[in-house]
Design a protein around this motif. Structure first.
Motif, PDB file in Angstrom:
ATOM      1  N   PRO A   8       0.835  -1.204   0.000  1.00 38.70           N
ATOM      2  CA  PRO A   8       0.000   0.000   0.000  1.00 38.70           C
ATOM      3  C   PRO A   8       0.868   1.251   0.000  1.00 38.70           C
ATOM      4  N   PRO A   9       0.671   2.168  -0.946  1.00 31.42           N
ATOM      5  CA  PRO A   9       1.479   3.389  -0.963  1.00 31.42           C
ATOM      6  C   PRO A   9       1.009   4.386   0.095  1.00 31.42           C
ATOM      7  N   TYR A  10       1.916   4.767   0.993  1.00 25.19           N
ATOM      8  CA  TYR A  10       1.608   5.732   2.044  1.00 25.19           C
ATOM      9  C   TYR A  10       2.583   6.903   1.946  1.00 25.19           C
ATOM     10  N   ARG A  11       2.044   8.107   2.113  1.00 24.77           N
ATOM     11  CA  ARG A  11       2.887   9.297   2.109  1.00 24.77           C
ATOM     12  C   ARG A  11       3.807   9.309   3.331  1.00 24.77           C
ATOM     13  N   TYR A  12       4.971   9.902   3.152  1.00 27.66           N
ATOM     14  CA  TYR A  12       5.909  10.068   4.254  1.00 27.66           C
ATOM     15  C   TYR A  12       6.103  11.555   4.510  1.00 27.66           C
ATOM     16  N   GLY A  13       5.633  12.014   5.666  1.00 28.19           N
ATOM     17  CA  GLY A  13       5.784  13.423   6.009  1.00 28.19           C
ATOM     18  C   GLY A  13       4.834  14.302   5.220  1.00 28.19           C
ATOM     19  N   ALA A  14       5.118  15.601   5.246  1.00 33.09           N
ATOM     20  CA  ALA A  14       4.223  16.583   4.633  1.00 33.09           C
ATOM     21  C   ALA A  14       4.477  16.784   3.146  1.00 33.09           C
ATOM     22  N   ASP A  15       5.634  16.381   2.659  1.00 35.53           N
ATOM     23  CA  ASP A  15       5.966  16.585   1.253  1.00 35.53           C
ATOM     24  C   ASP A  15       5.258  15.531   0.406  1.00 35.53           C
ATOM     25  N   PRO A  16       4.351  15.926  -0.487  1.00 30.42           N
ATOM     26  CA  PRO A  16       3.590  14.939  -1.272  1.00 30.42           C
ATOM     27  C   PRO A  16       4.444  14.127  -2.234  1.00 30.42           C
ATOM     28  N   ARG A  17       5.688  14.521  -2.428  1.00 27.05           N
ATOM     29  CA  ARG A  17       6.568  13.776  -3.334  1.00 27.05           C
ATOM     30  C   ARG A  17       7.227  12.586  -2.651  1.00 27.05           C
ATOM     31  N   HIS A  18       7.110  12.501  -1.323  1.00 26.13           N
ATOM     32  CA  HIS A  18       7.820  11.470  -0.577  1.00 26.13           C
ATOM     33  C   HIS A  18       6.867  10.372  -0.110  1.00 26.13           C
ATOM     34  N   TRP A  19       7.333   9.133  -0.213  1.00 22.48           N
ATOM     35  CA  TRP A  19       6.538   7.962   0.160  1.00 22.48           C
ATOM     36  C   TRP A  19       7.317   7.135   1.173  1.00 22.48           C
ATOM     37  N   ILE A  20       6.574   6.369   1.994  1.00 26.26           N
ATOM     38  CA  ILE A  20       7.253   5.425   2.883  1.00 26.26           C
ATOM     39  C   ILE A  20       7.913   4.356   2.007  1.00 26.26           C
ATOM     40  N   THR A  21       9.180   4.148   2.237  1.00 29.53           N
ATOM     41  CA  THR A  21       9.979   3.284   1.375  1.00 29.53           C
ATOM     42  C   THR A  21      10.089   1.877   1.972  1.00 29.53           C
ATOM     43  N   VAL A  22      10.753   1.020   1.231  1.00 27.32           N
ATOM     44  CA  VAL A  22      11.074  -0.348   1.660  1.00 27.32           C
ATOM     45  C   VAL A  22      12.587  -0.501   1.639  1.00 27.32           C
ATOM     46  N   PRO A  23      13.254  -0.623   2.831  1.00 25.89           N
ATOM     47  CA  PRO A  23      12.679  -0.570   4.174  1.00 25.89           C
ATOM     48  C   PRO A  23      12.228   0.849   4.523  1.00 25.89           C
ATOM     49  N   PRO A  24      11.384   0.994   5.567  1.00 25.41           N
ATOM     50  CA  PRO A  24      10.815   2.307   5.874  1.00 25.41           C
ATOM     51  C   PRO A  24      11.810   3.237   6.554  1.00 25.41           C
ATOM     52  N   GLN A  25      11.561   4.545   6.403  1.00 27.69           N
ATOM     53  CA  GLN A  25      12.396   5.539   7.064  1.00 27.69           C
ATOM     54  C   GLN A  25      12.189   5.533   8.572  1.00 27.69           C
ATOM     55  N   GLY A  26      10.997   5.145   9.021  1.00 25.60           N
ATOM     56  CA  GLY A  26      10.681   5.090  10.444  1.00 25.60           C
ATOM     57  C   GLY A  26       9.686   3.980  10.690  1.00 25.60           C
ATOM     58  N   TYR A  27       8.469   4.359  11.121  1.00 21.90           N
ATOM     59  CA  TYR A  27       7.421   3.368  11.358  1.00 21.90           C
ATOM     60  C   TYR A  27       6.942   2.805  10.030  1.00 21.90           C
ATOM     61  N   GLY A  28       6.694   1.505   9.983  1.00 24.21           N
ATOM     62  CA  GLY A  28       6.206   0.886   8.753  1.00 24.21           C
ATOM     63  C   GLY A  28       6.290  -0.620   8.826  1.00 24.21           C
ATOM     64  N   GLY A  29       5.304  -1.240   9.474  1.00 24.03           N
ATOM     65  CA  GLY A  29       5.352  -2.680   9.682  1.00 24.03           C
ATOM     66  C   GLY A  29       5.345  -3.474   8.396  1.00 24.03           C
ATOM     67  N   ILE A  30       4.415  -3.168   7.481  1.00 24.90           N
ATOM     68  CA  ILE A  30       4.346  -3.914   6.219  1.00 24.90           C
ATOM     69  C   ILE A  30       5.627  -3.708   5.421  1.00 24.90           C
ATOM     70  N   GLN A  31       6.136  -2.481   5.426  1.00 23.24           N
ATOM     71  CA  GLN A  31       7.359  -2.193   4.668  1.00 23.24           C
ATOM     72  C   GLN A  31       8.548  -3.004   5.191  1.00 23.24           C
ATOM     73  N   TRP A  32       8.629  -3.179   6.516  1.00 17.43           N
ATOM     74  CA  TRP A  32       9.713  -3.997   7.063  1.00 17.43           C
ATOM     75  C   TRP A  32       9.542  -5.462   6.670  1.00 17.43           C
ATOM     76  N   VAL A  33       8.310  -5.941   6.724  1.00 14.35           N
ATOM     77  CA  VAL A  33       8.059  -7.331   6.333  1.00 14.35           C
ATOM     78  C   VAL A  33       8.493  -7.561   4.892  1.00 14.35           C
ATOM     79  N   VAL A  34       8.090  -6.655   3.994  1.00 17.14           N
ATOM     80  CA  VAL A  34       8.404  -6.821   2.577  1.00 17.14           C
ATOM     81  C   VAL A  34       9.912  -6.710   2.341  1.00 17.14           C
ATOM     82  N   ALA A  35      10.562  -5.766   3.017  1.00  8.40           N
ATOM     83  CA  ALA A  35      12.018  -5.630   2.857  1.00  8.40           C
ATOM     84  C   ALA A  35      12.728  -6.923   3.221  1.00  8.40           C
ATOM     85  N   THR A  36      12.293  -7.535   4.318  1.00  4.02           N
ATOM     86  CA  THR A  36      12.943  -8.761   4.785  1.00  4.02           C
ATOM     87  C   THR A  36      12.629  -9.940   3.884  1.00  4.02           C
ATOM     88  N   LEU A  37      11.376 -10.045   3.445  1.00  5.59           N
ATOM     89  CA  LEU A  37      11.027 -11.113   2.509  1.00  5.59           C
ATOM     90  C   LEU A  37      11.816 -10.973   1.209  1.00  5.59           C
TER      91      LEU A  37
END
Length: 333
Positions: A8-37
């Motif tokens: 699922p694409p989620y914004r990261y912070g207030a800048d609309p150009r930034h997204w939570i990445t894999v692995p995540p910059q901070g909180y992001g359970g699904i992103q951590w799971v996917v990074a590890t898989l």
């Protein structure tokens, strides 16, 4: 094998150009799971298209797509021509449509939007979704992403969303009973809950906000224990909260940090051997809390258990076997 990985694409912070990445910059359970898989799949020789996380670090074998809208995701998948599509978005980023063999890992509570070829992360989650035979594959951990420490600091750690269903108050009450400070790290979207927590436990709780990267890994490694006292009420979507998979359990164990958990959802399935399980609603006395701390398994024991049970290579092999089932045309619910 060519795998299209959809999150699922989620914004990261207030800048609309930034997204939570894999692995995540901070909180992001699904992103951590996917990074590890992905770590495990890449070691097994897979080629991966990652969708829903623009800006993610580029690594060999992975193509990071800029697509975030469902229509664009469909186009990108068809261009990649994968052997299998792995959806982690509960159909939010990948609505029904012909994109080839698809499996879907459910990361939430309740009944998933896409039930065909579903995969669950615990038996408790699968039962709550009404399935009896769909595969259960645990959340993976890559030990190389974590810092193993045998020597621990004299503090407890809560890492995750600061919310009632995650049991932060219960963690603070345990910490106060045993006379140890509790470090709380994670997003606090419910300000009233955080304010009440800090007001009620002023000499116990230290809130440090979201953390990521090496800071996060070091926090986990240094803690005396990781608190995962999930509660059945107060969840983000209403109704009963059943802890689905608990990424922090495997992360803590891989760091040599034992876990103190409630018996909610998946936790009684995964915590024995890497920590202690306490009944929801049980009042913890100082004597109880001291006994729990005293009987926690050693750092080496929990590390070995984590690698054996949830190592990224082991979990990747389990997923590859399920991918083959979907590719062969098998359908399950």
């Amino acid at each position: 094998m060519k795998v299209a990985m959809v999150i699922p694409p989620y914004r990261y912070g207030a800048d609309p150009r930034h997204w939570i990445t894999v692995p995540p910059q901070g909180y992001g359970g699904i992103q951590w799971v996917v990074a590890t898989l992905m770590d495990g799949l890449l070691e097994a020789g897979s080629e991966i298209l990652l969708l829903g996380a623009p800006g993610s670090p580029v690594q060999g074998g992975v193509t990071v797509s800029a697509a975030v809208e469902a229509a664009d995701i469909h186009v990108a998948i068809k261009a990649f021509d994968p052997d299998v599509v792995h959806d982690h978005s509960n159909a939010a980023a990948l609505p029904p449509g012909e994109v080839g063999p698809t499996v879907s890992t459910h990361h939430l509570n309740g009944v998933p939007e896409r039930q065909a070829n579903g995969i669950y992360v615990s038996r408790a989650q699968r039962t709550a979704a009404g399935s009896a035979s769909a595969p259960v594959i645990r959340l993976p951990v890559n030990p190389s992403r974590y810092h193993f420490r045998e020597a621990k600091d004299d503090n407890l750690l809560f890492l995750g969303r600061v919310s009632a269903h995650k049991g932060v108050r219960e963690a603070a009450a345990f910490a106060r009973a045993v006379g140890l400070p509790l470090t709380v790290a994670g997003p606090a979207w419910e300000k009233d809950y955080l304010d009440a927590l800090l007001a009620d436990f002023p000499h116990t709780v230290s809130y440090i906000g979201e953390v990521g990267g090496s800071v996060r890994a070091e926090l986990i490694a240094r803690a005396r224990a990781q608190m995962v006292l999930s509660q059945p009420s107060g969840g983000p979507f209403g109704g009963r909260w059943i802890e689905p998979g608990a990424t922090v359990v495997s992360e803590a164990a891989a760091s040599g940090t034992p876990v103190i958990a409630s018996d909610n959802g998946c936790l009684p399935e995964i915590v024995p051997g890497v920590g202690r399980v306490l009944p929801v609603g049980r009042e913890i006395t100082p004597r109880d809390a001291e006994r729990v701390l005293r009987t926690l398994p050693t750092a080496q024991a929990v590390r070995e258990a984590a690698v054996h049970r949830w190592g990224h290579d082991t979990i990747a092999r389990q997923y590859l076997a399920v991918y083959e089932r979907a590719i062969s045309g098998e359908v399950w619910t």
